[in-house]
Scaffold this motif. Structure first.
Motif, PDB file in Angstrom:
ATOM      1  N   ILE A 193     -38.280  19.028  10.058  1.00 18.18           N
ATOM      2  CA  ILE A 193     -39.282  18.147  10.444  1.00 18.18           C
ATOM      3  C   ILE A 193     -39.304  18.312  11.963  1.00 18.18           C
ATOM      4  N   ASP A 194     -40.666  18.485  12.556  1.00 21.37           N
ATOM      5  CA  ASP A 194     -40.709  18.496  13.973  1.00 21.37           C
ATOM      6  C   ASP A 194     -41.719  17.571  14.392  1.00 21.37           C
ATOM      7  N   TYR A 195     -41.493  16.713  15.624  1.00 23.13           N
ATOM      8  CA  TYR A 195     -42.174  15.458  15.848  1.00 23.13           C
ATOM      9  C   TYR A 195     -42.845  15.822  17.205  1.00 23.13           C
ATOM     10  N   GLU A 196     -43.816  15.094  17.399  1.00 23.87           N
ATOM     11  CA  GLU A 196     -44.487  14.985  18.896  1.00 23.87           C
ATOM     12  C   GLU A 196     -45.010  13.679  19.037  1.00 23.87           C
ATOM     13  N   ALA A 197     -45.144  12.734  19.925  1.00 25.36           N
ATOM     14  CA  ALA A 197     -45.755  11.520  19.928  1.00 25.36           C
ATOM     15  C   ALA A 197     -46.125  11.359  21.410  1.00 25.36           C
ATOM     16  N   LEU A 198     -47.224  10.558  21.556  1.00 27.88           N
ATOM     17  CA  LEU A 198     -47.443   9.844  23.094  1.00 27.88           C
ATOM     18  C   LEU A 198     -46.965   8.455  22.891  1.00 27.88           C
ATOM     19  N   ILE A 199     -46.074   8.079  23.454  1.00 27.92           N
ATOM     20  CA  ILE A 199     -45.542   7.012  23.472  1.00 27.92           C
ATOM     21  C   ILE A 199     -46.153   6.100  24.993  1.00 27.92           C
ATOM     22  N   SER A 200     -46.576   5.032  24.605  1.00 25.09           N
ATOM     23  CA  SER A 200     -46.901   4.122  25.684  1.00 25.09           C
ATOM     24  C   SER A 200     -46.640   2.697  25.239  1.00 25.09           C
ATOM     25  N   SER A 201     -46.062   2.293  24.390  1.00 18.55           N
ATOM     26  CA  SER A 201     -45.517   0.962  23.935  1.00 18.55           C
ATOM     27  C   SER A 201     -44.079   0.856  23.959  1.00 18.55           C
ATOM     28  N   PRO A 202     -43.575  -0.067  24.833  1.00 24.62           N
ATOM     29  CA  PRO A 202     -42.112  -0.425  24.708  1.00 24.62           C
ATOM     30  C   PRO A 202     -41.529  -0.594  23.258  1.00 24.62           C
ATOM     31  N   VAL A 203     -42.250  -1.168  22.471  1.00 25.38           N
ATOM     32  CA  VAL A 203     -41.885  -1.500  21.040  1.00 25.38           C
ATOM     33  C   VAL A 203     -41.840  -0.267  20.312  1.00 25.38           C
ATOM     34  N   ALA A 204     -42.705   0.735  20.409  1.00 27.40           N
ATOM     35  CA  ALA A 204     -42.634   2.023  19.787  1.00 27.40           C
ATOM     36  C   ALA A 204     -41.494   2.803  20.262  1.00 27.40           C
ATOM     37  N   LEU A 205     -41.519   2.773  21.445  1.00 28.38           N
ATOM     38  CA  LEU A 205     -40.316   3.629  22.200  1.00 28.38           C
ATOM     39  C   LEU A 205     -38.995   3.026  21.678  1.00 28.38           C
ATOM     40  N   GLU A 206     -38.735   1.852  21.749  1.00 29.27           N
ATOM     41  CA  GLU A 206     -37.463   1.413  21.124  1.00 29.27           C
ATOM     42  C   GLU A 206     -37.288   1.795  19.655  1.00 29.27           C
ATOM     43  N   GLY A 207     -38.151   1.595  18.932  1.00 26.59           N
ATOM     44  CA  GLY A 207     -38.070   2.019  17.433  1.00 26.59           C
ATOM     45  C   GLY A 207     -37.540   3.286  17.033  1.00 26.59           C
TER      46      GLY A 207
ATOM     47  N   ALA B 227     -38.376   4.313  29.332  1.00 25.96           N
ATOM     48  CA  ALA B 227     -39.063   3.030  29.470  1.00 25.96           C
ATOM     49  C   ALA B 227     -39.631   2.560  30.757  1.00 25.96           C
ATOM     50  N   ALA B 228     -39.053   3.312  31.862  1.00 28.74           N
ATOM     51  CA  ALA B 228     -39.619   3.127  33.248  1.00 28.74           C
ATOM     52  C   ALA B 228     -40.532   3.894  33.304  1.00 28.74           C
ATOM     53  N   HIS B 229     -41.021   4.721  32.465  1.00 28.52           N
ATOM     54  CA  HIS B 229     -41.913   5.971  32.861  1.00 28.52           C
ATOM     55  C   HIS B 229     -43.295   5.978  31.857  1.00 28.52           C
ATOM     56  N   LEU B 230     -43.340   5.000  30.927  1.00 29.86           N
ATOM     57  CA  LEU B 230     -44.553   5.080  30.060  1.00 29.86           C
ATOM     58  C   LEU B 230     -45.698   5.333  30.669  1.00 29.86           C
ATOM     59  N   PRO B 231     -46.643   6.020  30.220  1.00 28.90           N
ATOM     60  CA  PRO B 231     -46.491   6.789  28.862  1.00 28.90           C
ATOM     61  C   PRO B 231     -45.922   8.072  28.992  1.00 28.90           C
ATOM     62  N   ILE B 232     -45.223   8.498  27.856  1.00 26.66           N
ATOM     63  CA  ILE B 232     -44.466   9.668  27.998  1.00 26.66           C
ATOM     64  C   ILE B 232     -45.019  10.407  26.761  1.00 26.66           C
ATOM     65  N   ARG B 233     -44.597  11.658  26.765  1.00 30.23           N
ATOM     66  CA  ARG B 233     -44.838  12.691  25.662  1.00 30.23           C
ATOM     67  C   ARG B 233     -43.308  12.957  25.153  1.00 30.23           C
ATOM     68  N   TRP B 234     -43.125  12.731  23.905  1.00 34.54           N
ATOM     69  CA  TRP B 234     -41.917  12.778  23.592  1.00 34.54           C
ATOM     70  C   TRP B 234     -42.016  13.706  22.071  1.00 34.54           C
ATOM     71  N   SER B 235     -40.737  14.626  21.993  1.00 34.50           N
ATOM     72  CA  SER B 235     -40.633  15.391  21.050  1.00 34.50           C
ATOM     73  C   SER B 235     -39.301  15.473  20.370  1.00 34.50           C
ATOM     74  N   SER B 236     -39.136  16.019  19.122  1.00 37.88           N
ATOM     75  CA  SER B 236     -37.852  16.116  18.365  1.00 37.88           C
ATOM     76  C   SER B 236     -38.025  17.198  17.540  1.00 37.88           C
ATOM     77  N   TRP B 237     -37.243  18.105  17.427  1.00 38.05           N
ATOM     78  CA  TRP B 237     -37.419  19.308  16.432  1.00 38.05           C
ATOM     79  C   TRP B 237     -36.265  19.455  15.480  1.00 38.05           C
ATOM     80  N   ALA B 238     -36.273  20.044  14.545  1.00 39.08           N
ATOM     81  CA  ALA B 238     -35.351  20.248  13.374  1.00 39.08           C
ATOM     82  C   ALA B 238     -34.798  19.202  12.857  1.00 39.08           C
ATOM     83  N   GLU B 239     -35.488  18.225  12.538  1.00 34.48           N
ATOM     84  CA  GLU B 239     -34.867  16.932  11.857  1.00 34.48           C
ATOM     85  C   GLU B 239     -34.899  16.754  10.442  1.00 34.48           C
TER      86      GLU B 239
END
Length: 185
Positions: free
Chosen positions: A36-50, A77-89
């Motif tokens: 599984i590969d993931y991409e997300a646009l994170i703007s919420s501290p709660v979403a980032l923490e999870g 957390a100091a730079h929201l919003p961020i573009r986050w990704s993870s590969w090969a999960e």
């Protein structure tokens, strides 16, 4: 290596309906080497923490300030919003990812060994290049540029096997609902 081409087959406000379509497609795919590969646009501290609790080794960069990133060792957390990704999960991470992000724009891409033969359209089995399914959650496009209140499911195929996309949609009781686009990764 070239990119796959993707075609949307479902747009729905019901995430469980989108996941049923994904499950149907995975049910006919060769799931060898599934990841599984993931991409997300994170703007919420709660979403980032999870998200960081589930997948702490993803990479990120700050939207509008690509100098702030995981590579630079910054605190996301100091730079929201961020573009986050993870590969090969592993596939087991999908429910936690979806729950952590709630209404965050994100994509989940299932990457596997191949599609089955489609003799009705003159195609043998499809190999790994172009064998993906993507769920666009709270966004309509694969590049996370069109946030939305609903979700899209895309099937990926090789460009020279474009007729496989409508065939795949039919196998799960759906039809293509938009144009084929080159996938970003």
């Amino acid at each position: 290596m070239s990119n796959s081409y993707a075609q949307p087959i479902l747009r729905t406000a019901d995430l469980s309906e989108a996941l049923r379509a994904v499950d149907g497609l995975l049910g006919i795919a060769d799931l060898g080497n599934l990841e599984i590969d993931y991409e997300a646009l994170i703007s919420s501290p709660v979403a980032l923490e999870g998200l960081l609790g589930l997948l702490p080794y993803g990479t990120w960069y700050a939207k509008g300030d690509e100098d702030a990133s995981s590579e630079a060792g910054n605190d996301p957390a100091a730079h929201l919003p961020i573009r986050w990704s993870s590969w090969a999960e592993s596939p087991e991470t999908v429910p936690g990812f979806l729950a952590a992000l709630n209404d965050t724009p994100a994509t989940v891409r299932w990457d596997f060994s191949g599609w089955p033969p489609a003799p009705e359209v003159g195609l043998g089995g499809g190999g790994t290049r172009g064998a993906f399914v993507t769920l666009c959650m709270n966004v309509h496009d694969l590049e996370l540029e069109q946030p939305a209140a609903d979700h899209m499911v895309y099937v990926h195929v090789k460009q020279i096997e474009a007729e496989r996309a409508p065939w795949l949609a039919e196998q799960v009781g759906l039809r293509v609902i938009g144009d084929m686009v080159e996938a970003p990764y």
